[in-house]
Design a protein around this motif. Structure first.
Motif, short mmCIF file in Angstrom:
data_model
loop_
_atom_site.label_atom_id
_atom_site.label_comp_id
_atom_site.label_asym_id
_atom_site.label_seq_id
_atom_site.Cartn_x
_atom_site.Cartn_y
_atom_site.Cartn_z
N UNK A 154 53.82 8.51 33.67
CA UNK A 154 53.18 9.53 32.86
C UNK A 154 53.53 10.94 33.28
N UNK A 155 54.76 11.12 33.79
CA UNK A 155 55.22 12.44 34.21
C UNK A 155 56.60 12.70 33.61
N UNK A 156 57.11 13.89 33.83
CA UNK A 156 58.46 14.20 33.37
C UNK A 156 59.47 13.74 34.40
N UNK A 157 60.69 13.48 33.94
CA UNK A 157 61.75 13.07 34.88
C UNK A 157 62.04 14.15 35.91
N UNK A 158 62.08 15.44 35.53
CA UNK A 158 62.30 16.47 36.55
C UNK A 158 61.24 16.44 37.66
N UNK A 175 62.22 13.81 40.23
CA UNK A 175 63.27 14.33 41.10
C UNK A 175 62.72 15.37 42.07
N UNK A 176 61.82 16.21 41.60
CA UNK A 176 61.25 17.27 42.44
C UNK A 176 60.44 16.68 43.58
N UNK A 177 59.63 15.67 43.29
CA UNK A 177 58.74 15.10 44.29
C UNK A 177 59.44 14.10 45.22
#
Length: 215
Positions: A49-53, A56-58
């Motif tokens: 339920x999050x964005x793909x970026x 990658x960020x986390x």
């Protein structure tokens, strides 16, 4: 997407740790069911339920995400195997509690076991090394239990190699039985643990003659 509504009706951002765990949960599920190569970061992000970026960020690249999954699940498995053991208990009781906790965790997290025992070793380093380190720690724990029991019975003939070989055999049997248990969801984890106790602790000869270990 990373906000929730509190009791006052206002929104607040989820703590990073909570969001990371949600991503790891989604990643474990995708890696277990689709395999490391077939699973995509898009699928992980959608399931979490999050964005793909944000993934990658986390958690970094796909390789870093897979490695984070392995480390988390390996830590959980080690905690389950050794965390419930009371050193004041008899050796057989210590092993019983360890095996029962292990098989409960496998039964409740079949995707986790598939990632650790099927996916990670199949894709080489650094993934296989993380699983090998976990396995070494479990074998050391099993060897200590076996050694305690040998010493308590005054058996002088047993060597360090005897203890190590038996520990490897016990852990190997547990891994094989965990594979079997993941394909038999109707099996009670305590029953699975008891099967291994009777096989390993009592021995086949006693088992075939009706001498059964009971918790």
């Amino acid at each position: 997407m990373d906000r929730v509504r509190n009791v006052t009706g206002k929104t607040k951002r989820l703590p990073r740790y909570v969001r990371e765990q949600q991503m790891l949960d989604a990643a474990v599920q995708m890696f277990a069911r689709r395999g490391y190569h077939a699973a995509s970061m898009d699928e992980v992000a959608e399931l979490a339920g999050v964005s793909k970026p944000m993934v990658y960020l986390y958690l970094g690249s796909k390789e870093e995400l897979f490695l984070a999954c392995i480390r988390r699940e390996a830590g959980r498995l080690l905690d389950a195997f050794a965390g419930q053991v009371n050193q004041a208990d008899a050796p057989d009781q210590q092993l019983w509690h360890a095996l029962r906790a292990f098989f409960v965790l496998v039964a409740e997290n079949r995707d986790s076991w598939r990632v650790l025992h099927q996916q990670a070793p199949a894709h080489g380093e650094p993934f296989a090394g993380e699983v090998a380190a976990m396995r070494t720690a479990i074998i050391a724990f099993a060897a200590d239990l076996i050694d305690q029991n040998i010493r308590s019975r005054g058996v002088s003939e047993a060597t360090e190699h005897d203890v190590s070989a038996l520990a490897h055999a016990l852990v190997g049997a547990g891994e094989s039985l965990a594979d079997w248990a993941t394909e038999h969801p109707d099996e009670d984890p305590a029953t699975t643990a008891r099967r291994l106790m009777n096989f390993a602790w009592m021995g086949l000869d006693n088992l075939l003659h009706g001498s059964i270990w009971r918790p």
